[in-house]
Design a protein around this motif. Sequence first.
Motif, PDB file in Angstrom:
ATOM      1  N   ARG A   2     -19.558  -4.054  16.276  1.00  0.00           N
ATOM      2  CA  ARG A   2     -20.499  -3.302  15.400  1.00  0.00           C
ATOM      3  C   ARG A   2     -19.950  -2.242  14.567  1.00  0.00           C
ATOM      4  N   PRO A   3     -20.544  -1.908  13.402  1.00  0.00           N
ATOM      5  CA  PRO A   3     -21.452  -2.972  12.660  1.00  0.00           C
ATOM      6  C   PRO A   3     -21.215  -4.056  12.324  1.00  0.00           C
TER       7      PRO A   3
ATOM      8  N   ILE B 172     -15.802   6.370   7.072  1.00  0.00           N
ATOM      9  CA  ILE B 172     -14.566   6.207   7.332  1.00  0.00           C
ATOM     10  C   ILE B 172     -13.486   6.652   6.462  1.00  0.00           C
ATOM     11  N   ARG B 173     -13.892   6.694   5.286  1.00  0.00           N
ATOM     12  CA  ARG B 173     -13.076   7.213   4.335  1.00  0.00           C
ATOM     13  C   ARG B 173     -12.638   8.828   4.508  1.00  0.00           C
TER      14      ARG B 173
ATOM     15  N   MET C  18     -23.961  -3.854   7.929  1.00  0.00           N
ATOM     16  CA  MET C  18     -23.413  -2.723   6.966  1.00  0.00           C
ATOM     17  C   MET C  18     -24.182  -2.885   5.523  1.00  0.00           C
TER      18      MET C  18
ATOM     19  N   MET D   1       0.787  -1.311   0.150  1.00  0.00           N
ATOM     20  CA  MET D   1      -0.100   0.028   0.238  1.00  0.00           C
ATOM     21  C   MET D   1       0.868   1.256   0.007  1.00  0.00           C
TER      22      MET D   1
ATOM     23  N   SER E 106     -23.864   3.280  14.200  1.00  0.00           N
ATOM     24  CA  SER E 106     -22.465   2.743  13.782  1.00  0.00           C
ATOM     25  C   SER E 106     -22.325   2.268  12.171  1.00  0.00           C
ATOM     26  N   CYS E 107     -23.395   2.108  11.575  1.00  0.00           N
ATOM     27  CA  CYS E 107     -23.307   2.086   9.967  1.00  0.00           C
ATOM     28  C   CYS E 107     -22.902   3.495   9.355  1.00  0.00           C
TER      29      CYS E 107
ATOM     30  N   ALA F  41     -16.820   2.602  -0.890  1.00  0.00           N
ATOM     31  CA  ALA F  41     -16.203   3.644   0.357  1.00  0.00           C
ATOM     32  C   ALA F  41     -16.918   3.320   1.544  1.00  0.00           C
ATOM     33  N   ALA F  42     -18.395   2.776   1.516  1.00  0.00           N
ATOM     34  CA  ALA F  42     -18.887   2.454   2.703  1.00  0.00           C
ATOM     35  C   ALA F  42     -18.636   1.252   3.175  1.00  0.00           C
TER      36      ALA F  42
ATOM     37  N   GLN G 266      -7.779  -3.165  12.235  1.00  0.00           N
ATOM     38  CA  GLN G 266      -8.021  -2.264  13.515  1.00  0.00           C
ATOM     39  C   GLN G 266      -9.551  -2.715  13.831  1.00  0.00           C
TER      40      GLN G 266
ATOM     41  N   MET H 173     -21.065  11.043  -0.768  1.00  0.00           N
ATOM     42  CA  MET H 173     -21.287  10.096   0.561  1.00  0.00           C
ATOM     43  C   MET H 173     -22.159  10.331   1.687  1.00  0.00           C
TER      44      MET H 173
ATOM     45  N   HIS I  72     -10.801  -3.025   3.371  1.00  0.00           N
ATOM     46  CA  HIS I  72      -9.437  -2.484   3.571  1.00  0.00           C
ATOM     47  C   HIS I  72      -8.571  -3.446   4.437  1.00  0.00           C
TER      48      HIS I  72
ATOM     49  N   TRP J 150       1.090   1.637  -4.582  1.00  0.00           N
ATOM     50  CA  TRP J 150      -0.174   2.104  -4.524  1.00  0.00           C
ATOM     51  C   TRP J 150      -0.998   2.095  -5.776  1.00  0.00           C
TER      52      TRP J 150
ATOM     53  N   ALA K   1     -19.396   3.964  10.138  1.00  0.00           N
ATOM     54  CA  ALA K   1     -18.519   3.197   9.508  1.00  0.00           C
ATOM     55  C   ALA K   1     -18.411   3.412   8.014  1.00  0.00           C
ATOM     56  N   ALA K   2     -19.521   3.917   7.468  1.00  0.00           N
ATOM     57  CA  ALA K   2     -19.904   4.350   5.919  1.00  0.00           C
ATOM     58  C   ALA K   2     -18.793   5.542   5.987  1.00  0.00           C
TER      59      ALA K   2
ATOM     60  N   GLN L 255      -6.085  -2.899   6.307  1.00  0.00           N
ATOM     61  CA  GLN L 255      -5.838  -2.023   7.643  1.00  0.00           C
ATOM     62  C   GLN L 255      -6.989  -1.755   8.439  1.00  0.00           C
ATOM     63  N   MET L 256      -8.161  -1.414   7.856  1.00  0.00           N
ATOM     64  CA  MET L 256      -9.278  -1.254   8.519  1.00  0.00           C
ATOM     65  C   MET L 256      -9.897  -2.555   9.130  1.00  0.00           C
TER      66      MET L 256
ATOM     67  N   TRP M 278      -4.902   2.971  21.451  1.00  0.00           N
ATOM     68  CA  TRP M 278      -6.086   2.697  20.605  1.00  0.00           C
ATOM     69  C   TRP M 278      -7.265   2.782  21.619  1.00  0.00           C
TER      70      TRP M 278
ATOM     71  N   LYS N 127     -14.217  -5.379  16.973  1.00  0.00           N
ATOM     72  CA  LYS N 127     -15.208  -4.357  17.277  1.00  0.00           C
ATOM     73  C   LYS N 127     -16.554  -5.392  16.801  1.00  0.00           C
TER      74      LYS N 127
ATOM     75  N   PRO O 281     -15.879   8.801  -3.935  1.00  0.00           N
ATOM     76  CA  PRO O 281     -16.990   9.599  -4.019  1.00  0.00           C
ATOM     77  C   PRO O 281     -16.454  10.847  -3.323  1.00  0.00           C
TER      78      PRO O 281
ATOM     79  N   ILE P 144     -15.415   0.091   3.241  1.00  0.00           N
ATOM     80  CA  ILE P 144     -13.918   0.229   3.586  1.00  0.00           C
ATOM     81  C   ILE P 144     -13.717  -0.687   4.904  1.00  0.00           C
ATOM     82  N   ARG P 145     -14.385  -0.607   5.870  1.00  0.00           N
ATOM     83  CA  ARG P 145     -14.451  -1.135   7.291  1.00  0.00           C
ATOM     84  C   ARG P 145     -14.038  -2.601   6.983  1.00  0.00           C
TER      85      ARG P 145
ATOM     86  N   MET Q 151      -8.975  -1.628  -6.545  1.00  0.00           N
ATOM     87  CA  MET Q 151     -10.211  -1.158  -5.939  1.00  0.00           C
ATOM     88  C   MET Q 151     -11.240  -0.416  -7.022  1.00  0.00           C
TER      89      MET Q 151
ATOM     90  N   PHE R 183     -25.621   9.527   0.149  1.00  0.00           N
ATOM     91  CA  PHE R 183     -25.790   7.898   0.244  1.00  0.00           C
ATOM     92  C   PHE R 183     -26.070   7.475   1.601  1.00  0.00           C
TER      93      PHE R 183
END
Lengths: 204, 204
Positions: free
Chosen positions: A181-182, B165-166, A187, A117, B158-159, A162-163, A175, B187, A169, A121, B162-163, A171-172, B121, A179, B182, A165-166, A128, B190
């Motif tokens: 949620r969600p 995050i970008r 999602m 990454m 939470s969604c 994008a929504a 991280q 976003m 991705h 890149w 998360a949506a 790294q996400m 963290w 967790k 986007p 990504i969690r 993506m 959306f």
Amino acid sequence: MTLLSENTEADMRHRILVVAERLFREIGYQKTTVADIAKLLQMSPANVYRFFDSKKAIHKGVARHLMAEVEQAAIAIVHAPGPAVQRLRDLLTTVHRMNCERYIGDAKLHEMVAIAMEENWDVCIAHMEFITGTIGEVIVQGVASGEFKVADVPQAASCTCAAMIRFFHPQMIAQSFNKERPTLEDMIDFVLAALGAGRRADAQ
Amino acid sequence: MTLLSENTEADMRHRILVVAERLFREIGYQKTTVADIAKLLQMSPANVYRFFDSKKAIHKGVARHLMAEVEQAAIAIVHAPGPAVQRLRDLLTTVHRMNCERYIGDAKLHEMVAIAMEENWDVCIAHMEFITGTIGEVIVQGVASGEFKVADVPQAASCTCAAMIRFFHPQMIAQSFNKERPTLEDMIDFVLAALGAGRRADAQ
């Protein structure tokens, strides 16, 4: 003869990438040298350099291979039968699951991805964009079947990606590993609602 | 007398954090020592250690301060008048804008954040939960006013977080810096669609 030598070259490049991926998984990207890769292939490092001009180029090839597997799975879902809503669920779940397997279960591979990454890149961006493209194709199908209500498909596809990504991705994912949620299902439901799925039920 | 000494202690902690943040911005987190901080405050390092038991604890304090400013801005929007749709737009835009200013415009501060995300963290998680909570409060208001159609508010909040995050996460903002799509507005539209905003217009 030219065709034969081209095949041989493609085959050699493939063999180098397979061995490199194995070493990156086993001893890590940083610790693997071109000499290690050459040794396992019973050839000289100079010969490896005939096919890849740097360790970075090998790294890029391995990253592309890992990403191509996800892309093939995504394409298969785009061309599968069934309602678009269900296939979008499958597609988003599959990308998440494959990325988890690749980049979370395997700490050494995660190191490789983190470096990809930073250094490659453009390969990541192309990946993506490819995944966003497959999402867009399923959305187009869903608009045609009346399952989705979307004015601008490329925009909806980029927002969907994008929504997620969690969950997409590396790294996400790492991280967010603990967790609660969600959830992935929460999602995806949220994304489907944004795409207008379920509105037909409202209208009943 | 106890109250006075408590105030003095809080004041000293505050002064140490202000100086530390300045040094982290100017010369970077890694290069800043507790001795540097003490010197600017014209005190001994031992005196700094009376208030914070490590450089990491100072770091945590600075990170908390930066995050608290975003949280205060978010709270102000929750309590502002006006339609929930507009306030959710303001809230999501404000968090994005403040995080950009903090973590992207300032490369040295970005280094500090990257370390915060590894070492502190729990502070980051608490911040995300706080922001998710404010999003939830605006969603509750929007459900009450009929602007949103949401069955499970904590899940929707939470969604939503998360949506975004970008646009919220310092590392994702940095990675997406040159990406055209986007846009923030795409976003947010959306997310609003996922929350059922605009369905009233459909029903007209």
